[in-house]
Write a protein that holds these residues in place. Sequence first.
Motif, PDB file in Angstrom:
ATOM      1  N   GLU A  28      -2.205   6.718   7.144  1.00  0.00           N
ATOM      2  CA  GLU A  28      -2.592   6.416   8.522  1.00  0.00           C
ATOM      3  C   GLU A  28      -3.279   5.056   8.593  1.00  0.00           C
ATOM      4  N   TYR A  29      -3.001   4.342   9.670  1.00  0.00           N
ATOM      5  CA  TYR A  29      -3.627   3.041   9.883  1.00  0.00           C
ATOM      6  C   TYR A  29      -4.677   3.141  10.979  1.00  0.00           C
ATOM      7  N   VAL A  34       1.028   3.655  14.018  1.00  0.00           N
ATOM      8  CA  VAL A  34       1.887   3.216  12.916  1.00  0.00           C
ATOM      9  C   VAL A  34       1.168   3.494  11.604  1.00  0.00           C
ATOM     10  N   THR A  35       1.938   3.558  10.526  1.00  0.00           N
ATOM     11  CA  THR A  35       1.340   3.692   9.195  1.00  0.00           C
ATOM     12  C   THR A  35       0.881   2.316   8.704  1.00  0.00           C
ATOM     13  N   HIS A  39       2.599  -1.233   9.871  1.00  0.00           N
ATOM     14  CA  HIS A  39       1.768  -2.268  10.492  1.00  0.00           C
ATOM     15  C   HIS A  39       1.997  -3.625   9.833  1.00  0.00           C
ATOM     16  N   MET A  40       1.915  -3.673   8.513  1.00  0.00           N
ATOM     17  CA  MET A  40       2.059  -4.953   7.815  1.00  0.00           C
ATOM     18  C   MET A  40       3.496  -5.463   7.876  1.00  0.00           C
ATOM     19  N   LEU A  41       4.473  -4.561   7.746  1.00  0.00           N
ATOM     20  CA  LEU A  41       5.876  -4.965   7.830  1.00  0.00           C
ATOM     21  C   LEU A  41       6.232  -5.453   9.227  1.00  0.00           C
ATOM     22  N   GLN A  42       5.641  -4.855  10.256  1.00  0.00           N
ATOM     23  CA  GLN A  42       5.906  -5.329  11.620  1.00  0.00           C
ATOM     24  C   GLN A  42       5.392  -6.756  11.809  1.00  0.00           C
ATOM     25  N   PHE A  68      -6.214  -0.787   0.407  1.00  0.00           N
ATOM     26  CA  PHE A  68      -5.909   0.030  -0.767  1.00  0.00           C
ATOM     27  C   PHE A  68      -6.810  -0.363  -1.933  1.00  0.00           C
ATOM     28  N   THR A  69      -8.096  -0.504  -1.669  1.00  0.00           N
ATOM     29  CA  THR A  69      -9.013  -1.009  -2.691  1.00  0.00           C
ATOM     30  C   THR A  69      -9.018  -0.141  -3.936  1.00  0.00           C
ATOM     31  N   SER A  70      -8.728   1.141  -3.801  1.00  0.00           N
ATOM     32  CA  SER A  70      -8.733   2.005  -4.980  1.00  0.00           C
ATOM     33  C   SER A  70      -7.645   1.604  -5.974  1.00  0.00           C
ATOM     34  N   GLU A  71      -6.640   0.860  -5.502  1.00  0.00           N
ATOM     35  CA  GLU A  71      -5.588   0.394  -6.401  1.00  0.00           C
ATOM     36  C   GLU A  71      -6.089  -0.709  -7.337  1.00  0.00           C
TER      37      GLU A  71
END
Length: 196
Positions: A28-29, A34-35, A39-42, A68-71
């Motif tokens: 969720e964004y 939008v996800t 969102h970023m792809l749009q 996605f800071t956990s990444e």
Amino acid sequence: MNPDFTTLNRDNIVAFLGDIFARRGGEEYLGEPVTMAQHMLQGATIAEQNGLPEEIIVGALLHDIGHFTSEFGTYHPDDTEDRHHEDAGEAVLAPFFPPVITDCVKYHVAAKRYLCATKPAYFARLSPASVHTLELQGGPMSTEEVAEFERNPNIEAIIHVRYLDEAGKRADMETPDFDHFAPMVQRMVDRHLPGS
């Protein structure tokens, strides 16, 4: 066999980012329709459709990667409600991308505060979720903050990405996936790290 992302370098950073989009992009964004990936792809798709330079397209594509800071491992031991995703994203991208792109990531939140301070009509464009986060992020800039922000040599690109950020929230928009943009992302890496 899964790719090895324990050490990021110019040869695997694009695959690492694509892997995040694939695994985490459906999240969720912030209450938007939008996800995160949509969102970023749009934003990137709108930039490409309008013939904007590749650094703007890639900046729009990656501007929220810091959510996605956990990444990236633990970002900060004293994280509170605002994880400062713009700083987290800039930190992971800085070794691999030109400053114009990392500035678009690092300052896209500041750009919202800047536009709300300098263009009153901009505030009306914000979604309810964006209005809410604006308050968490400090509200419109002060006169001193505006003057400081305007000194950034990449301000034009940053503002472009901010407008794309607001535009990329359409529930009905179809976009290509990350792989469509991956060669462009790699070109930006290669531009920043030529011949290494």
